[in-house]
Scaffold this motif. Structure first.
Motif, PDB file in Angstrom:
ATOM      1  N   LEU A  44       0.784  -1.274   0.042  1.00  0.00           N
ATOM      2  CA  LEU A  44      -0.183   0.002   0.054  1.00  0.00           C
ATOM      3  C   LEU A  44       0.857   1.216   0.038  1.00  0.00           C
ATOM      4  O   LEU A  44       0.508   2.086  -0.752  1.00  0.00           O
ATOM      5  CB  LEU A  44      -0.778   0.000   1.098  1.00  0.00           C
ATOM      6  N   PRO A  45       1.883   1.368   0.977  1.00  0.00           N
ATOM      7  CA  PRO A  45       2.713   2.502   0.685  1.00  0.00           C
ATOM      8  C   PRO A  45       3.268   2.950  -0.514  1.00  0.00           C
ATOM      9  O   PRO A  45       3.546   3.990  -1.067  1.00  0.00           O
ATOM     10  CB  PRO A  45       3.847   2.524   1.886  1.00  0.00           C
ATOM     11  N   LEU A  55       3.260   6.337  -5.440  1.00  0.00           N
ATOM     12  CA  LEU A  55       3.377   6.776  -7.095  1.00  0.00           C
ATOM     13  C   LEU A  55       2.036   6.986  -7.396  1.00  0.00           C
ATOM     14  O   LEU A  55       2.019   8.186  -8.383  1.00  0.00           O
ATOM     15  CB  LEU A  55       3.552   5.275  -7.583  1.00  0.00           C
ATOM     16  N   ILE A  56       0.721   6.776  -6.867  1.00  0.00           N
ATOM     17  CA  ILE A  56      -0.160   7.355  -7.403  1.00  0.00           C
ATOM     18  C   ILE A  56      -0.391   9.001  -6.890  1.00  0.00           C
ATOM     19  O   ILE A  56      -0.842   9.701  -7.492  1.00  0.00           O
ATOM     20  CB  ILE A  56      -1.463   6.696  -6.592  1.00  0.00           C
ATOM     21  N   GLY A  57      -0.119   9.039  -5.605  1.00  0.00           N
ATOM     22  CA  GLY A  57       0.093  10.729  -5.225  1.00  0.00           C
ATOM     23  C   GLY A  57       1.095  11.757  -5.796  1.00  0.00           C
ATOM     24  O   GLY A  57       0.888  12.793  -5.908  1.00  0.00           O
ATOM     25  N   ALA A  58       2.129  10.963  -6.533  1.00  0.00           N
ATOM     26  CA  ALA A  58       2.969  11.474  -7.254  1.00  0.00           C
ATOM     27  C   ALA A  58       2.828  11.851  -8.726  1.00  0.00           C
ATOM     28  O   ALA A  58       2.975  12.938  -9.068  1.00  0.00           O
ATOM     29  CB  ALA A  58       4.395  11.022  -6.877  1.00  0.00           C
ATOM     30  N   PHE A  59       1.999  10.847  -9.174  1.00  0.00           N
ATOM     31  CA  PHE A  59       2.088  10.722 -10.612  1.00  0.00           C
ATOM     32  C   PHE A  59       0.494  10.768 -11.194  1.00  0.00           C
ATOM     33  O   PHE A  59       0.157  11.073 -12.097  1.00  0.00           O
ATOM     34  CB  PHE A  59       2.920   9.633 -11.437  1.00  0.00           C
ATOM     35  N   ILE A  60      -0.229  10.261 -10.646  1.00  0.00           N
ATOM     36  CA  ILE A  60      -1.770   9.912 -10.942  1.00  0.00           C
ATOM     37  C   ILE A  60      -2.601  11.073 -10.409  1.00  0.00           C
ATOM     38  O   ILE A  60      -3.340  11.800 -11.234  1.00  0.00           O
ATOM     39  CB  ILE A  60      -2.280   8.622 -10.432  1.00  0.00           C
ATOM     40  N   LEU A 110      10.304  13.683  -1.464  1.00  0.00           N
ATOM     41  CA  LEU A 110      10.385  12.395  -2.099  1.00  0.00           C
ATOM     42  C   LEU A 110       9.190  12.437  -3.282  1.00  0.00           C
ATOM     43  O   LEU A 110       9.952  12.147  -4.577  1.00  0.00           O
ATOM     44  CB  LEU A 110       9.955  11.222  -1.288  1.00  0.00           C
ATOM     45  N   ILE A 111       8.077  12.846  -3.135  1.00  0.00           N
ATOM     46  CA  ILE A 111       7.383  13.079  -4.310  1.00  0.00           C
ATOM     47  C   ILE A 111       8.003  14.225  -5.412  1.00  0.00           C
ATOM     48  O   ILE A 111       8.045  13.790  -6.563  1.00  0.00           O
ATOM     49  CB  ILE A 111       6.050  13.666  -3.862  1.00  0.00           C
ATOM     50  N   THR A 162       5.172   4.904 -16.373  1.00  0.00           N
ATOM     51  CA  THR A 162       6.332   4.293 -15.419  1.00  0.00           C
ATOM     52  C   THR A 162       5.750   3.918 -14.145  1.00  0.00           C
ATOM     53  O   THR A 162       6.083   2.755 -13.456  1.00  0.00           O
ATOM     54  CB  THR A 162       7.591   5.273 -15.360  1.00  0.00           C
ATOM     55  N   ALA A 163       5.052   5.072 -13.518  1.00  0.00           N
ATOM     56  CA  ALA A 163       4.429   4.588 -12.301  1.00  0.00           C
ATOM     57  C   ALA A 163       3.686   3.401 -12.063  1.00  0.00           C
ATOM     58  O   ALA A 163       3.579   2.515 -11.325  1.00  0.00           O
ATOM     59  CB  ALA A 163       3.811   5.756 -11.689  1.00  0.00           C
TER      60      ALA A 163
END
Length: 281
Positions: free
Chosen positions: A7-8, A13-18, A203-204, A223-224
């Motif tokens: 989950l992390p 990845l969802i919070g950074a790219f989606i 990090l994002i 990529t994510a």
């Protein structure tokens, strides 16, 4: 099945790219899809394996139901004790050995001279360097030049078709003992320290601004998604493999499971990355 340890990675990845690009609806859809993916892939894979690779006699299914009654607490605790003891003495020992091995590969080689060299490099290029920033840079260099980091660099060409460079590859390797270590490993690799969480803005930002040597963005939404699918499908989980070994009393099945599921995840990640290139992303 996607366990909670993944989950992390999904949230990061969802919070950074989606979510920033496509909005909360598609962010929620992506998270739901990652959990549904295991079931969607398992059914055809099991059908193919049962028909073509793991053929066996069909056995009748008989299940005798015991009389229903309130459990006896003594029996419950004894069952928990003996099952826990069996796990600790079989699967648990494998988990400890592999955890120590991965830690050693990510820690060594390390020397005082190398640490001083990394500190001098950072201070010379950052005149107003803070001690905390210097320590993060040293951690990054030590992981990069460790046996695990060196191996990650060596196999980067294998994962490049999937869009993964040595930094992502090394974080995948470091996650073998526990999926929860992916986010801290990425934090160390990007000189942010190992205290990063899935919603860490630093990090994002680092993931969004990271580039390949030619200046191309290291990660895109495609990529994510490919990385999340890789984590969803691969069986690079030490606890799972150790449990399979204990249940089957053989190394054949954990090795087989590790091999075919890693290959399946690898092919899926490549396909998603190539699909993204075809759409110009």
């Amino acid at each position: 099945m996607s366990c909670s340890a993944r989950l992390p990675v999904y949230l990061l990845l969802i919070g950074a790219f989606i979510e920033p690009k496509y909005g909360p609806f598609w962010a929620g859809f992506a998270l739901f899809a990652m959990h549904l993916l295991g079931l969607a892939v398992a059914i055809p894979v099991v059908f193919i394996l049962n028909r073509g690779f793991i053929k066996g006699k069909r056995l009748p299914f008989l299940l005798e139901l015991p009389p229903y009654q309130l459990p006896k607490w003594r029996d419950v605790w004894l069952a928990m004790y003996f099952r826990g003891k069996v796990f600790l003495t079989t699967a648990g020992t494998i988990i400890v050995y592999m955890s120590v091995l991965i830690w050693a590969l990510s820690y060594f080689p390390r020397s005082v001279e190398a640490t001083q060299q990394y500190r001098a490099q950072y201070v010379s290029s950052h005149l107003a360097a803070q001690p905390a920033d210097t320590d993060k840079y040293i951690q990054e260099q030590q992981l990069s030049h460790s046996y695990l980091g060196t191996f990650g660099r060596a196999i980067e060409p294998v994962f490049r078709p999937a869009g993964f460079d040595w930094r992502i590859t090394t974080s995948i390797l470091a996650a073998f003992p526990a999926r929860e270590t992916v986010v801290p490993s990425l934090g160390i690799i990007f000189s942010l320290g190992g205290e990063q969480e899935h919603d860490s803005k630093g990090l994002i930002k680092a993931l969004n601004t990271a580039t390949w040597p030619d200046g191309r963005p290291l990660m895109t939404a495609w990529t994510a998604v490919g990385l999340m699918v890789f984590f969803a499908l691969c069986a690079q989980c030490m606890a799972t493999l150790a449990t399979v070994k204990r249940e089957t009393n053989s190394w054949k099945w954990p090795v087989f499971m590790f091999g075919y599921m890693t290959l399946l995840a690898y092919v899926a990640a490549i396909g998603i990355n190539q699909l993204g290139k075809a759409f110009g992303s």
